[in-house]
Design a protein around this motif. Structure first.
Motif, PDB file in Angstrom:
ATOM      1  N   PHE A  39      -2.041 -13.796   1.731  1.00  0.00           N
ATOM      2  CA  PHE A  39      -1.313 -12.064   1.227  1.00  0.00           C
ATOM      3  C   PHE A  39      -2.739 -11.121   1.422  1.00  0.00           C
ATOM      4  CE2 PHE A  39      -3.558  -9.601  -2.156  1.00  0.00           C
ATOM      5  CZ  PHE A  39      -2.099  -8.475  -2.190  1.00  0.00           C
TER       6      PHE A  39
ATOM      7  N   GLN B 257      -1.485 -10.180   4.891  1.00  0.00           N
ATOM      8  CA  GLN B 257      -0.334  -8.546   4.693  1.00  0.00           C
ATOM      9  C   GLN B 257      -0.832  -7.701   4.673  1.00  0.00           C
ATOM     10  OE1 GLN B 257       2.344 -10.543   1.925  1.00  0.00           O
ATOM     11  NE2 GLN B 257       3.436 -12.304   4.123  1.00  0.00           N
ATOM     12  N   ARG B 258      -1.321  -7.439   3.708  1.00  0.00           N
ATOM     13  CA  ARG B 258      -2.385  -6.113   3.316  1.00  0.00           C
ATOM     14  C   ARG B 258      -2.669  -6.125   4.608  1.00  0.00           C
ATOM     15  NH1 ARG B 258      -0.989  -4.276  -2.221  1.00  0.00           N
ATOM     16  NH2 ARG B 258      -2.796  -3.088  -1.737  1.00  0.00           N
TER      17      ARG B 258
ATOM     18  N   LEU C 248      -0.436  -4.038   7.107  1.00  0.00           N
ATOM     19  CA  LEU C 248       0.851  -3.919   6.386  1.00  0.00           C
ATOM     20  C   LEU C 248      -0.668  -2.425   6.549  1.00  0.00           C
ATOM     21  CD1 LEU C 248       2.389  -2.042   4.829  1.00  0.00           C
ATOM     22  CD2 LEU C 248       2.038  -2.707   2.600  1.00  0.00           C
ATOM     23  N   GLU C 249      -1.443  -2.064   5.999  1.00  0.00           N
ATOM     24  CA  GLU C 249      -2.552  -0.761   5.782  1.00  0.00           C
ATOM     25  C   GLU C 249      -2.635  -0.320   7.289  1.00  0.00           C
ATOM     26  OE1 GLU C 249      -7.202  -0.489   5.236  1.00  0.00           O
ATOM     27  OE2 GLU C 249      -6.444  -0.717   3.762  1.00  0.00           O
TER      28      GLU C 249
ATOM     29  N   SER D 286      -7.196   2.863   8.536  1.00  0.00           N
ATOM     30  CA  SER D 286      -7.411   1.623   8.162  1.00  0.00           C
ATOM     31  C   SER D 286      -8.773   1.038   8.061  1.00  0.00           C
ATOM     32  CB  SER D 286      -6.190   0.422   8.964  1.00  0.00           C
ATOM     33  OG  SER D 286      -7.031  -0.222  10.070  1.00  0.00           O
TER      34      SER D 286
END
Length: 82
Positions: A53, A56-57, A60-61, A69
């Protein structure tokens, strides 16, 4: 080239770890998160699920925010730039 005595000490948090391993401080943070989430859910929340998780975050950011980011901001603070 500077003599070895003048070179800065490498940042221990940036040193590679063996495949499948994480730094001790990150491991402790993961264990705390697993414990907190484990008290919330009827099923076990694994370290690998939390890592997936988080990755992935972060990715994506990075894709949506680019230079703003958190990943780029952190890397800018710990790595030399060209």
């Amino acid at each position: 080239m500077a003599p070895p005595s003048e070179l800065p000490e490498p940042d221990p948090s940036l040193q590679p770890v063996s495949v499948g391993s994480v730094r001790a401080d990150l491991s402790r943070q993961l264990e705390k998160a697993v414990s907190v989430l484990g008290s919330r859910y009827a099923t076990t929340v694994s370290r690998s699920l939390l890592l997936e998780f988080a990755l992935q975050r972060a990715l994506l950011e990075l894709r949506t925010e680019g230079d703003q980011s958190a990943l780029v901001q952190w890397l800018d603070s710990v790595l030399p730039q060209h």
